[in-house]
Design a protein around this motif. Structure first.
Motif, PDB file in Angstrom:
ATOM      1  N   TYR A   1       0.911  -1.258   0.151  1.00  6.55           N
ATOM      2  CA  TYR A   1       0.087   0.208  -0.137  1.00  6.55           C
ATOM      3  C   TYR A   1       0.887   1.109  -0.072  1.00  6.55           C
ATOM      4  O   TYR A   1       0.426   2.094  -0.636  1.00  6.55           O
ATOM      5  CB  TYR A   1      -1.123  -0.096   1.218  1.00  6.55           C
ATOM      6  CG  TYR A   1      -2.102  -0.983   1.205  1.00  6.55           C
ATOM      7  CD1 TYR A   1      -2.715  -1.231  -0.072  1.00  6.55           C
ATOM      8  CD2 TYR A   1      -2.319  -1.686   2.372  1.00  6.55           C
ATOM      9  CE1 TYR A   1      -3.773  -1.982   0.130  1.00  6.55           C
ATOM     10  CE2 TYR A   1      -3.398  -2.716   2.182  1.00  6.55           C
ATOM     11  CZ  TYR A   1      -4.043  -3.008   1.000  1.00  6.55           C
ATOM     12  OH  TYR A   1      -5.235  -3.804   1.044  1.00  6.55           O
TER      13      TYR A   1
ATOM     14  N   SER B   1      -5.901  -8.305   2.694  1.00  9.82           N
ATOM     15  CA  SER B   1      -6.232  -7.136   1.991  1.00  9.82           C
ATOM     16  C   SER B   1      -7.517  -6.650   2.467  1.00  9.82           C
ATOM     17  O   SER B   1      -7.947  -5.598   2.290  1.00  9.82           O
ATOM     18  CB  SER B   1      -6.278  -7.400   0.451  1.00  9.82           C
ATOM     19  OG  SER B   1      -7.414  -8.296   0.152  1.00  9.82           O
ATOM     20  N   LEU B   2      -8.210  -7.305   2.907  1.00 10.23           N
ATOM     21  CA  LEU B   2      -9.537  -7.121   3.504  1.00 10.23           C
ATOM     22  C   LEU B   2      -9.606  -6.632   4.853  1.00 10.23           C
ATOM     23  O   LEU B   2     -10.478  -5.903   5.358  1.00 10.23           O
ATOM     24  CB  LEU B   2     -10.659  -7.863   3.488  1.00 10.23           C
ATOM     25  CG  LEU B   2     -11.093  -8.410   1.633  1.00 10.23           C
ATOM     26  CD1 LEU B   2     -12.087  -9.737   1.555  1.00 10.23           C
ATOM     27  CD2 LEU B   2     -11.773  -7.197   1.113  1.00 10.23           C
TER      28      LEU B   2
ATOM     29  N   LYS C   1     -10.305  -1.385  -4.069  1.00  5.77           N
ATOM     30  CA  LYS C   1     -10.006  -0.683  -3.019  1.00  5.77           C
ATOM     31  C   LYS C   1      -9.401   0.545  -3.517  1.00  5.77           C
ATOM     32  O   LYS C   1      -9.604   1.818  -2.900  1.00  5.77           O
ATOM     33  CB  LYS C   1      -9.112  -1.469  -2.023  1.00  5.77           C
ATOM     34  CG  LYS C   1     -10.174  -2.545  -1.243  1.00  5.77           C
ATOM     35  CD  LYS C   1      -9.184  -3.169  -0.083  1.00  5.77           C
ATOM     36  CE  LYS C   1      -8.690  -2.171   0.844  1.00  5.77           C
ATOM     37  NZ  LYS C   1      -7.913  -2.566   1.883  1.00  5.77           N
TER      38      LYS C   1
ATOM     39  N   SER D   1     -11.419   3.850  -2.516  1.00  8.15           N
ATOM     40  CA  SER D   1     -10.840   4.458  -1.450  1.00  8.15           C
ATOM     41  C   SER D   1     -11.107   5.798  -1.428  1.00  8.15           C
ATOM     42  O   SER D   1     -11.668   6.518  -0.502  1.00  8.15           O
ATOM     43  CB  SER D   1      -9.511   4.082  -1.208  1.00  8.15           C
ATOM     44  OG  SER D   1      -9.069   4.586  -0.098  1.00  8.15           O
TER      45      SER D   1
END
Length: 534
Positions: free
Chosen positions: A292, A364-365, A481, A485
Motif C-alpha cells: 500500500y 487485503s480486506l 479498493k 478508497s
C-alpha cells in the motif's frame, strides 16, 4: 574558505565564469559583510570582550562556503550576526548588505512587531517567538514568575501580560489583514493558474513490466529467505508432522481396516496439513502494508505485484509440499509407483498455494492480525467440513453446502484426487475370511461416495483453476479498493462533518486556557491528598 569547481565550458585560462548581479538578482542573493564586529559589553569581570573583530567577507550564489575554526572562535556568532539573531546583550558594529541594500535580516520580527509583540533587546528572537505561540512554555513562565514575586513585572512586554491563547488570537487577526496574507493569497492564485504541471505518479513507473516483475520477485524472495517466520519455521513443522503421520500410519497395508486408515491419512494431509498455511498471515499482513505504501507512488502495478508474490513463494511452497508428500508417501507405503508420489506432492502443493492466496485476500480486506487469523481459521473449518471426509459429498444438503460450496471448495477436489490416486488399482482383503477381494473402485463409489468416471488429473486441474480464480479475486479487490478508497473517504468526511456541525461544542471550540497566570498547586493536593507540611 570557499570550495569551487571549474566549469567544463570555462575559458582557456581555467577561470570560472561569474554570474553578474544583473543576471541573477531576481533569483539569487548576494551577501556582503564589512568591518563586522560583535562586542560583549560586560563579560563578567567588568571588562568588555570582543567576540568578532573587523570581519569582512562576501557570499555569492553558485559557491559552497565553509566557515572553519576551532571551538569558541566565533563561527556561530558570525552566522547569528548575518541572520540578525544576535542576543540582545551583544553589540554589533559594521554593515551587512544584502543585494546592494543595507538591511537587518530578521526571522519574522517585523510581523511580530507590527502585531504589537516586538522582541525585547534582552531576549533572543527565536525564544521570543516561541514564547508567544507555544503554550508549553507557560508552566516554566509561571514557575519563574512565582520565584520572582519580589521583582517588578515588565509592563512593556505584552508577552508577560497576555496569555498564549490571547497572543495567538491577536497574531491570527493581524495576519489576516496584513500585507503578508495578501501576498500569500496572490501567490497562491498565481500558482493555481499555472498550466502544464502534471503528476508524474499517475503515469506509472518508467520501468518495463518485466523489469518490475524481476525486481519485485528478487526482493520478495530475499525477504522470504531471510525471514525465518515466513517459511522456514513452517517447513520444519511440516517435516516434523509428516514424520509423525508416517510413523502413525507406517506400512498401512491392504487389510480391510486399512481402508478407513487410508481415508483418515488422506483427509489429514488434505485438510490439517494445509490448515497450517494460515500461519503465514502475519508476514502477509506486513507485506500488504509495504504494498500500500509503495503503490501510492505508482512504483509498480497490481498485477505485477501479485505475480511476483506468487513466483517468489513458489520455491518455498514446492519445498514444503514435496518434502512433506515424499516422507508421508514412502513411510505409509501407499503405492510403489513414483508417478503416484508425484501426484501427492502436486496435490499438496496446489492446496497450500490456494490457502495462501486466500490468506492474502483476507489480509487485503482485514488489516488486523487477530481478526485475520479468526477469519482464516473459520474458512478452513468450513472447507474441511465440506470436503467429503466427515460426511460424503452425496450426503451433504443440496442447498448451499452441496451446490455450490462443495464445487468451489478446494478441499473437496484435493481429497477426491488423493483418494483416486491411492485407491484405484488396489485390492483390499474382505471383511469375511477367505472372502472376495474388494477393489479400490468399489470402495471409492460405495464407501467414500466418490465417482471415478473422470481422471484424477481433472481434480488437479480444478485445484489450479481455483488457485487462478483466487489470484484474480485478489487483483479485483486491490483494484476496487484503490478506485473506491477516495470516494469512500470523501463520503465519510462529509458525513462526519455534518454530524460534528450539529454539536454546539464543535461550533464554538474554546481555546486551550493558558497556565501562565494560574496558581501552582502541590502534587499532593492535585492527587487529593493532604500534606502535613501545607
Amino acid at each position: 574558505m570557499e570550495i569551487e569547481s571549474d566549469a567544463q565550458d570555462g575559458g582557456s585560462d581555467g577561470s570560472t565564469p561569474e554570474m553578474s548581479l544583473e543576471e541573477g538578482k531576481n533569483e539569487a542573493m548576494y551577501l556582503v559583510w564589512d568591518d563586522l564586529s560583535v562586542i560583549l559589553p560586560n563579560s563578567g569581570n567588568g571588562h568588555a570582550r570582543k567576540l568578532l573583530k573587523g570581519l569582512t567577507g562576501h557570499a555569492e550564489p553558485g559557491r559552497i562556503m565553509a566557515i572553519m575554526g576551532p571551538s569558541g572562535s566565533g563561527k556561530s556568532t558570525l552566522l547569528d550576526s548575518l541572520a540578525g539573531r544576535l542576543s540582545g546583550n551583544l553589540v554589533m558594529t559594521g554593515n551587512v548588505i544584502l543585494n546592494g541594500k543595507k538591511r537587518k535580516l530578521n526571522c519574522g520580527g517585523l510581523f511580530f512587531a507590527d502585531a504589537g509583540f516586538p522582541c525585547p533587546n534582552t531576549r533572543n528572537p527565536s525564544d521570543h517567538f516561541l514564547r508567544c505561540i507555544n503554550s508549553d512554555f507557560d508552566t516554566v513562565a509561571t514557575f519563574m514568575g512565582s520565584c520572582r514575586k519580589h521583582e517588578t513585572q515588565n509592563v512593556l512586554d505584552p508577552a508577560t501580560i497576555l496569555t498564549t491563547a490571547e497572543i495567538k488570537a491577536l497574531l491570527i487577526q493581524t495576519y489576516r489583514g496584513s500585507e503578508y496574507a495578501s501576498k500569500a493569497r496572490a501567490r497562491i492564485q498565481e500558482i493555481s493558474h499555472i498550466e502544464g504541471l502534471t503528476d508524474r505518479r499517475s503515469e506509472g513507473s518508467p520501468a518495463k513490466w518485466w523489469k518490475q516483475l524481476s525486481t519485485l520477485t528478487r526482493r520478495s524472495f530475499k525477504n522470504m529467505l531471510r525471514d525465518l517466520g515466513y517459511y522456514w519455521i513452517r517447513i520444519v513443522i511440516y517435516i516434523a508432522l509428516s514424520i509423525c503421520v508416517g510413523t502413525i500410519f507406517f506400512d498401512i497395508g491392504t487389510s480391510y481396516t486399512s481402508i478407513w486408515a487410508r481415508g483418515s491419512c488422506g483427509a489429514f494431509v488434505a485438510g490439517y496439513m494445509t490448515f497450517m498455511s494460515i500461519g503465514g498471515f502475519p508476514s502477509f499482513l506486513e507485506e500488504m502494508k509495504v504494498f500500500y505504501h509503495e503503490r501510492l507512488n505508482r512504483h509498480y502495478g497490481i498485477a505485477v505485484y501479485i505475480l511476483a508474490n506468487f513466483l517468489s513463494s513458489l520455491p518455498f511452497v514446492a519445498m514444503t509440499s514435496f518434502a512433506t508428500g515424499t516422507i508421508i508417501y514412502y513411510m505409509v507405503k501407499f503405492r510403489s509407483e513414483f508417478s503416484l508420489c508425484l501426484y501427492v506432492c502436486l496435490d499438496l502443493f496446489s492446496s497450500i498455494a490456494v490457502v495462501e492466496s486466500c490468506m492474502m485476500i483476507i489480509a487485503s480486506l482485514v488489516p488486523n492480525f487477530l481478526m485475520g487469523i479468526i477469519l482464516g481459521a473459520g474458512y478452513m473449518v468450513i472447507v474441511m467440513m465440506t470436503s467429503g471426509y466427515f460426511r460424503s459429498l452425496p450426503d451433504l444438503p443440496r442447498a448451499f453446502w452441496r451446490y455450490p460450496l462443495s464445487y468451489i471448495n478446494y478441499g473437496a477436489w484435493a481429497l477426491q484426487g488423493a483418494y483416486k490416486n491411492d485407491l484405484i488399482g488396489l485390492e483390499f482383503d474382505s471383511l469375511v475370511p477367505d472372502g472376495p477381494k474388494l477393489k479400490g473402485e468399489l470402495v471409492l463409489t460405495n464407501i467414500l461416495g466418490i465417482k471415478h468416471n473422470y481422471s484424477k488429473w481433472w481434480d488437479l486441474a480444478a485445484l489450479l483453476t481455483i488457485l487462478i480464480c483466487y489470484r484474480l479475486l485478489f487483483f479485483t479487490i486491490l483494484k476496487f479498493k484503490e478506485r473506491a478508497s477516495p470516494i469512500v473517504r470523501t463520503l465519510h468526511a462529509k458525513r462526519t462533518l455534518r454530524q460534528l456541525s450539529k454539536r454546539p461544542s464543535f461550533q464554538n471550540i474554546p481555546s486551550v486556557p493558558s497556565k501562565r497566570h494560574q496558581r501552582l498547586h502541590s502534587l499532593s493536593s492535585q492527587e487529593g491528598l493532604n500534606s502535613p507540611i501545607h
